[in-house]
Design a protein around this motif. Structure first.
Motif, PDB file in Angstrom:
ATOM      1  N   ASN A 194       2.823  17.004 -18.975  1.00  0.00           N
ATOM      2  CA  ASN A 194       3.238  18.406 -18.887  1.00  0.00           C
ATOM      3  C   ASN A 194       2.303  19.239 -18.022  1.00  0.00           C
ATOM      4  N   ARG A 195       1.038  18.911 -18.065  1.00  0.00           N
ATOM      5  CA  ARG A 195       0.035  19.673 -17.308  1.00  0.00           C
ATOM      6  C   ARG A 195       0.272  19.562 -15.806  1.00  0.00           C
ATOM      7  N   LEU A 196       0.799  18.433 -15.352  1.00  0.00           N
ATOM      8  CA  LEU A 196       0.998  18.194 -13.927  1.00  0.00           C
ATOM      9  C   LEU A 196       2.396  18.566 -13.452  1.00  0.00           C
ATOM     10  N   ARG A 197       3.340  18.628 -14.394  1.00  0.00           N
ATOM     11  CA  ARG A 197       4.752  18.642 -14.004  1.00  0.00           C
ATOM     12  C   ARG A 197       5.126  19.832 -13.133  1.00  0.00           C
ATOM     13  N   ASP A 198       4.676  21.030 -13.497  1.00  0.00           N
ATOM     14  CA  ASP A 198       5.081  22.212 -12.731  1.00  0.00           C
ATOM     15  C   ASP A 198       4.599  22.147 -11.291  1.00  0.00           C
ATOM     16  N   GLY A 199       3.344  21.727 -11.104  1.00  0.00           N
ATOM     17  CA  GLY A 199       2.814  21.632  -9.749  1.00  0.00           C
ATOM     18  C   GLY A 199       3.543  20.601  -8.913  1.00  0.00           C
ATOM     19  N   ILE A 200       3.841  19.450  -9.512  1.00  0.00           N
ATOM     20  CA  ILE A 200       4.557  18.390  -8.781  1.00  0.00           C
ATOM     21  C   ILE A 200       5.966  18.851  -8.437  1.00  0.00           C
ATOM     22  N   ARG A 201       6.630  19.523  -9.370  1.00  0.00           N
ATOM     23  CA  ARG A 201       7.975  20.025  -9.092  1.00  0.00           C
ATOM     24  C   ARG A 201       7.952  21.021  -7.941  1.00  0.00           C
ATOM     25  N   ASP A 202       6.969  21.917  -7.932  1.00  0.00           N
ATOM     26  CA  ASP A 202       6.891  22.916  -6.869  1.00  0.00           C
ATOM     27  C   ASP A 202       6.636  22.269  -5.512  1.00  0.00           C
ATOM     28  N   THR A 203       5.745  21.264  -5.497  1.00  0.00           N
ATOM     29  CA  THR A 203       5.476  20.536  -4.250  1.00  0.00           C
ATOM     30  C   THR A 203       6.735  19.845  -3.752  1.00  0.00           C
ATOM     31  N   THR A 204       7.428  19.175  -4.661  1.00  0.00           N
ATOM     32  CA  THR A 204       8.657  18.456  -4.307  1.00  0.00           C
ATOM     33  C   THR A 204       9.694  19.413  -3.744  1.00  0.00           C
ATOM     34  N   LEU A 205       9.887  20.540  -4.417  1.00  0.00           N
ATOM     35  CA  LEU A 205      10.885  21.506  -3.972  1.00  0.00           C
ATOM     36  C   LEU A 205      10.547  22.058  -2.595  1.00  0.00           C
ATOM     37  N   ALA A 214       7.855  10.849  -0.790  1.00  0.00           N
ATOM     38  CA  ALA A 214       7.651  10.603   0.635  1.00  0.00           C
ATOM     39  C   ALA A 214       8.492   9.424   1.112  1.00  0.00           C
ATOM     40  N   ARG A 215       8.550   8.365   0.305  1.00  0.00           N
ATOM     41  CA  ARG A 215       9.355   7.198   0.693  1.00  0.00           C
ATOM     42  C   ARG A 215      10.837   7.551   0.781  1.00  0.00           C
ATOM     43  N   ALA A 216      11.324   8.342  -0.185  1.00  0.00           N
ATOM     44  CA  ALA A 216      12.736   8.718  -0.179  1.00  0.00           C
ATOM     45  C   ALA A 216      13.083   9.595   1.018  1.00  0.00           C
ATOM     46  N   LEU A 217      12.118  10.416   1.468  1.00  0.00           N
ATOM     47  CA  LEU A 217      12.363  11.316   2.593  1.00  0.00           C
ATOM     48  C   LEU A 217      12.135  10.663   3.952  1.00  0.00           C
ATOM     49  N   ALA A 218      11.447   9.541   3.978  1.00  0.00           N
ATOM     50  CA  ALA A 218      11.048   8.940   5.254  1.00  0.00           C
ATOM     51  C   ALA A 218      12.215   8.709   6.215  1.00  0.00           C
ATOM     52  N   PRO A 219      13.373   8.204   5.767  1.00  0.00           N
ATOM     53  CA  PRO A 219      14.483   7.983   6.710  1.00  0.00           C
ATOM     54  C   PRO A 219      15.245   9.263   7.073  1.00  0.00           C
ATOM     55  N   ARG A 220      14.758  10.414   6.645  1.00  0.00           N
ATOM     56  CA  ARG A 220      15.389  11.715   6.865  1.00  0.00           C
ATOM     57  C   ARG A 220      16.812  11.770   6.306  1.00  0.00           C
ATOM     58  N   PRO A 221      16.997  11.472   5.030  1.00  0.00           N
ATOM     59  CA  PRO A 221      18.347  11.551   4.457  1.00  0.00           C
ATOM     60  C   PRO A 221      18.805  12.999   4.376  1.00  0.00           C
ATOM     61  N   THR A 270       0.845  -1.196   0.000  1.00  0.00           N
ATOM     62  CA  THR A 270       0.000   0.000   0.000  1.00  0.00           C
ATOM     63  C   THR A 270       0.880   1.246   0.000  1.00  0.00           C
ATOM     64  N   VAL A 271       0.230   2.387  -0.152  1.00  0.00           N
ATOM     65  CA  VAL A 271       0.955   3.652  -0.107  1.00  0.00           C
ATOM     66  C   VAL A 271       1.696   3.790   1.220  1.00  0.00           C
ATOM     67  N   ALA A 272       1.007   3.541   2.327  1.00  0.00           N
ATOM     68  CA  ALA A 272       1.637   3.667   3.643  1.00  0.00           C
ATOM     69  C   ALA A 272       2.800   2.697   3.784  1.00  0.00           C
ATOM     70  N   LEU A 276       2.799  11.991   4.228  1.00  0.00           N
ATOM     71  CA  LEU A 276       1.635  11.940   3.343  1.00  0.00           C
ATOM     72  C   LEU A 276       0.854  13.248   3.396  1.00  0.00           C
ATOM     73  N   GLU A 277       0.820  13.869   4.563  1.00  0.00           N
ATOM     74  CA  GLU A 277       0.161  15.173   4.662  1.00  0.00           C
ATOM     75  C   GLU A 277       0.952  16.222   3.884  1.00  0.00           C
ATOM     76  N   ARG A 278       2.281  16.160   3.982  1.00  0.00           N
ATOM     77  CA  ARG A 278       3.121  17.144   3.295  1.00  0.00           C
ATOM     78  C   ARG A 278       2.993  17.055   1.782  1.00  0.00           C
ATOM     79  N   VAL A 279       2.820  15.847   1.273  1.00  0.00           N
ATOM     80  CA  VAL A 279       2.709  15.696  -0.183  1.00  0.00           C
ATOM     81  C   VAL A 279       1.247  15.622  -0.624  1.00  0.00           C
TER      82      VAL A 279
END
Length: 357
Positions: A167-178, A146-153, A96-98, A119-122
């Motif tokens: 393309n329609r989603l990319r800018d929003g996802i990049r901004d969230t990630t950043l 979220a998985r990559a960040l979970a161990p606090r690297p 699952t996602v969790a 999960l709340e942050r993303v």
């Protein structure tokens, strides 16, 4: 503060050539550095060496000041404590996602709290029980983050992580990630071949070509002070006027340009971007030469005009019969072919380079 990541003189020899040829860089906590360049320039190989899944032939990799690769010393990838994100997300389809986010964490209340926090942050609260096949591409990418960040690297390595997104989603996802990476204070090294992505995300861009970093600077500086014509052209279309050096000057349809440091007779290229061409809309080209604060005006005859959605692109043949210049206009402007107009250019946005054969 000492950099989280330091790379010193990396060399990787493959197929009879150095695909990585003397790469050095550093990334501090909370900083995003982009390795930018065309396919095959050595970006991903550099990232793989830092991650520990490939080994260099020379040079050092330091994480948090400690050497993890160099000489006879090699810490395996799983022991380096870096976060990894790739194009394919690499989610476990049966979890699952969790469970995907919690993978690699110790079980217990603390791990569950960390999963819920991420999960709340993303913006995926309530997706805990879903499986990857039930998610969109953008949602899968956020789970992978979220998985990559979970161990606090302290360090995150990202190899074209957004290339599979619409393309329609990319800018929003990049901004969230950043935003999430900045909140975590993570040092990020991002590989991309897209200049727009590097400009949008990076604090610093390392422009690569044929295994080397040819220029490293903040986005504004690398865009407005490129090291050579190829560096300028990598970020956008450019106009090129050609001439020869005579008395430290070169003649062009837009008047003379200074050519400091170049020998007499050197062939040069004066480069400038289409958005820095000004069209005098109030004067037909048949009229007298206008006075312009942006340098000597020149006449151009319209060859073609196209509406590009956000702007219009107009192509001109200059009066010398050789030079061609493109201009962008942030509106609908479609003059007919054969129309003659006065043009001027921003000299502070022109670059003079020795001519490339």
């Amino acid at each position: 503060m000492a950099p989280r990541l330091q790379v010193e003189g990396l060399v990787r020899h493959l197929g009879g050539r150095n695909v990585v040829d003397g790469i050095s860089l550093s990334v501090a906590a909370g900083q995003v550095t982009c390795l930018l360049g065309p396919s095959g320039c050595g970006k991903s190989t550099t990232l793989r060496i830092i991650a520990g899944v490939d080994r260099q032939d020379a040079g050092l990799v330091r994480l948090n000041g400690a050497v993890v690769s160099g000489g006879h010393h090699h810490v395996p990838a799983e022991a380096r404590g870096v976060g990894l994100m790739f194009q394919d997300f690499a989610l476990f389809p049966h979890l699952t996602v969790a469970q995907n986010v919690a993978f690699g964490l110790s079980k217990g209340a603390e791990a569950a709290a960390r999963v819920a926090e991420l999960l709340e942050r993303v913006d995926l609260t309530g997706y805990d029980a879903k499986h990857p096949h039930e998610l969109s591409g953008g949602e899968q990418q956020r789970v992978a983050l979220a998985r990559a960040l979970a161990p606090r690297p302290g360090i995150m390595l990202m190899d074209e992580p957004f290339s599979g997104l619409d393309n329609r989603l990319r800018d929003g996802i990049r901004d969230t990630t950043l935003a999430v990476l900045k909140e975590e204070g993570t040092a990020v090294l991002l590989v991309t071949h897209e200049p727009d992505e590097a400009m949008r995300m990076a604090d610093e861009i390392a422009l690569m070509r044929e295994g080397r970093i040819v220029q490293q600077a903040a986005p504004y500086n690398i865009y407005n002070a490129p090291v050579d014509r190829a560096a300028a052209a990598f970020f956008s279309d450019i106009n090129i006027l050609r001439g020869d050096v005579h008395g430290s000057l070169s003649d062009t349809p837009f008047g003379q340009f200074l050519t400091p440091g170049l020998e007499e007779g050197t062939e040069v290229e004066i480069c400038f971007r289409p958005q820095y061409v000004r069209i005098d809309f109030d004067r037909a080209g048949q009229g007298p030469r206008p006075t312009a604060a942006e340098g000597t005006p020149a006449r151009g005859t319209v060859l073609r005009a196209r509406f590009m959605g956000k702007e219009s692109l107009v192509e001109f043949l200059m009066d010398d019969g050789v030079s061609r210049v493109s201009a962008t206009v942030p509106a609908v402007f479609l003059p007919k072919p054969g129309t003659v107009l006065w043009l001027s250019i921003r000299r502070d946005r022109c670059f003079v380079f020795p001519r490339v054969a």
